[in-house]
Design a protein around this motif. Structure first.
Motif, PDB file in Angstrom:
ATOM      1  N   ALA A 145       0.835  -1.206   0.000  1.00  9.94           N
ATOM      2  CA  ALA A 145       0.000   0.000   0.000  1.00  9.94           C
ATOM      3  C   ALA A 145       0.869   1.256   0.000  1.00  9.94           C
ATOM      4  N   PHE A 146       1.954   1.233   0.780  1.00  8.92           N
ATOM      5  CA  PHE A 146       2.872   2.374   0.789  1.00  8.92           C
ATOM      6  C   PHE A 146       3.591   2.500  -0.549  1.00  8.92           C
ATOM      7  N   GLU A 147       3.998   1.360  -1.117  1.00 16.04           N
ATOM      8  CA  GLU A 147       4.669   1.404  -2.415  1.00 16.04           C
ATOM      9  C   GLU A 147       3.743   1.952  -3.495  1.00 16.04           C
ATOM     10  N   GLN A 148       2.485   1.526  -3.485  1.00 12.38           N
ATOM     11  CA  GLN A 148       1.530   2.007  -4.480  1.00 12.38           C
ATOM     12  C   GLN A 148       1.206   3.474  -4.277  1.00 12.38           C
ATOM     13  N   ALA A 149       1.165   3.907  -3.005  1.00 12.30           N
ATOM     14  CA  ALA A 149       0.937   5.325  -2.728  1.00 12.30           C
ATOM     15  C   ALA A 149       2.077   6.174  -3.272  1.00 12.30           C
ATOM     16  N   GLU A 159      -4.218   9.230  -0.651  1.00 11.18           N
ATOM     17  CA  GLU A 159      -4.795   9.290   0.705  1.00 11.18           C
ATOM     18  C   GLU A 159      -5.476   7.979   1.072  1.00 11.18           C
ATOM     19  N   ARG A 160      -6.193   7.370   0.114  1.00 10.56           N
ATOM     20  CA  ARG A 160      -6.863   6.095   0.388  1.00 10.56           C
ATOM     21  C   ARG A 160      -5.841   5.009   0.682  1.00 10.56           C
ATOM     22  N   LEU A 161      -4.788   4.949  -0.116  1.00 10.57           N
ATOM     23  CA  LEU A 161      -3.779   3.911   0.078  1.00 10.57           C
ATOM     24  C   LEU A 161      -3.059   4.063   1.416  1.00 10.57           C
ATOM     25  N   GLY A 247     -12.599   0.137   0.474  1.00 11.55           N
ATOM     26  CA  GLY A 247     -12.647   0.574   1.863  1.00 11.55           C
ATOM     27  C   GLY A 247     -13.738  -0.112   2.654  1.00 11.55           C
ATOM     28  N   VAL A 248     -14.163   0.527   3.748  1.00  9.88           N
ATOM     29  CA  VAL A 248     -15.166  -0.059   4.631  1.00  9.88           C
ATOM     30  C   VAL A 248     -16.284   0.942   4.882  1.00  9.88           C
ATOM     31  N   GLY A 256     -12.515   5.230   2.780  1.00  9.01           N
ATOM     32  CA  GLY A 256     -11.598   4.628   1.819  1.00  9.01           C
ATOM     33  C   GLY A 256     -10.362   4.128   2.534  1.00  9.01           C
ATOM     34  N   ALA A 257      -9.872   2.946   2.137  1.00 10.20           N
ATOM     35  CA  ALA A 257      -8.714   2.359   2.803  1.00 10.20           C
ATOM     36  C   ALA A 257      -7.928   1.489   1.842  1.00 10.20           C
TER      37      ALA A 257
END
Length: 437
Positions: A145-149, A159-161, A247-248, A256-257
């Motif tokens: 998630a950090f890499e994709q962000a 922000e979602r990632l 997200g949830v 978003g998550a």
């Protein structure tokens, strides 16, 4: 003619099964220990593998190496699929030959998995944490998630990632939230160029009125304050009504998550269906006071798979110490029967305390006679967990890793392994019938 020795089959090499096996080390029996994995896992530290603090080998050990010197025990790697209590046999596959393993005594200690309260399709989006495979998959999702962000062009997607949602405010959820917050704010802080990991949003969602519901209220409040100091957003009295790839949904609010983790419930193994006996709502077998099942005094179910209220009226919790005590107790019952002795008194659970850590140098400890919080509680928590690890190598490895992390704020297990895709594809989401909001 030499009389055959009694045969004891133990299914599951977790805390309960391994404790039972060791307690029977000097007994004149032949033990077969069956597990579908070749390692014993120290589950209380599994979240540290998921958050890149420890490597899998730090908290696990091969079963054969743990029991290599126990001459009356044979290890079988395989998956059990059924038990015939009339024929007194265990069947399965992957090494357990169907109908080929008879027993005189059977101990089932197969643990539990995460439960989604009827929403099993959420597991695709919100994995739980019970095995090493779960932990490494979560570590993969989290770090990816950090890499994709870092590579994202759209600010909203970034922000979602960088938003992580943990569902469930028990010990696992609290420990995950604290550890992830520290991972983002310390270990990853200088690793990226386009994003600032310190701005990652960690949200802990709990349906109840407080965190750590099994702890005293003042310790729950202390845990809440510690998480908030780490920057974790805690939502109490909040229920998740939907999960999807984006997200949830918490009540009517969609969040978003990039990473969603599940720590809200457990479901026992299918032992009750194997045995065709009554189970509670969580699938746990309703056992007698000696952990045997009704009508079959030669079959015992212990640990997370069993539902028991002890002789003092205490509901035995699904925690490691309780499983160890139950495994040892079942072994004592078997020993008494083998020697024609009076059975031990009804089982009484001894609660030596509850512990939970909230990131670096913060923890809460309830020893019943004393309650602790803060740095002292954190040191006690660390010492207790190192002490209960399965072997000396694990203890040394964990101690060194923790010391290095404590002194440098770095984590050395930040490896992304496995498939490169971290989120379900759109087509997969549609097949699940989930709405993208």
């Amino acid at each position: 003619m030499v009389q055959a020795r009694p045969r004891v089959i133990i299914i599951g090499a977790g805390f309960g099964g391994l404790s039972a096996a060791k307690a029977l080390a000097d007994a004149a029996v032949d033990i077969t220990l069956i597990d579908q994995r070749n390692h014993h896992l120290f589950q209380p530290l599994l979240y540290q593998v998921a958050t890149a603090s420890l490597s899998p080998a730090d908290i696990a050990a091969p079963i054969r190496s743990v029991v290599w010197d126990q001459k009356n025990l044979t290890v079988v790697l395989g998956k059990v699929s059924g038990v015939d209590t009339e024929a007194k046999t265990v069947s399965g596959d992957n090494g357990v030959r169907s109908g080929a393993l008879p027993y005189d005594y059977l101990i089932i200690a197969t643990g539990a998995r995460h439960a989604y309260f009827g929403n099993d399709h959420w597991e695709t989006f919100a994995p739980g944490l019970k095995t090493i495979e779960d932990a490494t998959a979560i570590r993969h999702r989290l770090l990816m998630a950090f890499e994709q962000a870092e590579m994202a062009i759209d600010a909203a997607e970034t922000e979602r990632l960088l938003s992580i949602v943990i569902i469930g405010g028990g010990p696992t959820g609290v420990e995950l939230a604290g550890s992830i917050a520290e991972l983002a704010r310390a270990a990853l802080a200088r690793d990226f160029r386009r994003i600032d990991p310190r701005k990652a949003k960690v949200i802990l969602v709990e349906a109840g009125a407080r965190l750590l519901a099994t702890f005293p209220e003042d310790l729950s409040a202390a845990a809440l304050k510690s998480l908030q100091r780490l920057g974790v957003e805690v939502r109490l009295n909040a229920r998740v009504s939907d999960c999807n790839a984006q997200g949830v949904k918490i009540g009517d609010d969609f969040v978003g998550a990039g990473t969603i983790l599940w720590a809200a419930g457990v479901q026992a193994s299918p032992a009750a269906s194997w045995l065709k006996v009554e189970a509670d709502r969580a699938g746990r077998v309703k056992v007698a006071a000696d952990y045997s099942i009704p009508g079959h005094p030669d079959v015992f179910v212990v640990g997370d798979t069993a539902a028991l209220t002890d002789a003092r009226g205490v509901v035995v919790p699904g925690v490691g110490p309780a499983a160890k005590q139950a495994g040892k107790y079942a072994a004592r019952v078997i020993m008494a029967r083998l020697h024609g002795e009076v059975a031990p008194a009804a089982f009484v659970y001894r609660n030596y305390g509850n512990l939970a850590t909230i990131g670096r140098r913060a923890a809460v400890v309830d020893f019943n006679w004393i309650k602790l919080r803060g740095p002292l509680a954190w040191w006690l928590w660390g010492g207790a967990h190192i002490f209960f690890l399965i072997d000396f190598r694990n203890r040394v490895a964990v101690a060194i890793n923790w010391l290095w992390s404590f002194l440098t704020y770095k984590r050395g297990a930040r490896l992304i392994t496995g498939p490169t895709i971290t989120q379900p594809r759109e087509a997969d989401t549609e097949r699940k019938g989930m709405s993208q909001e």
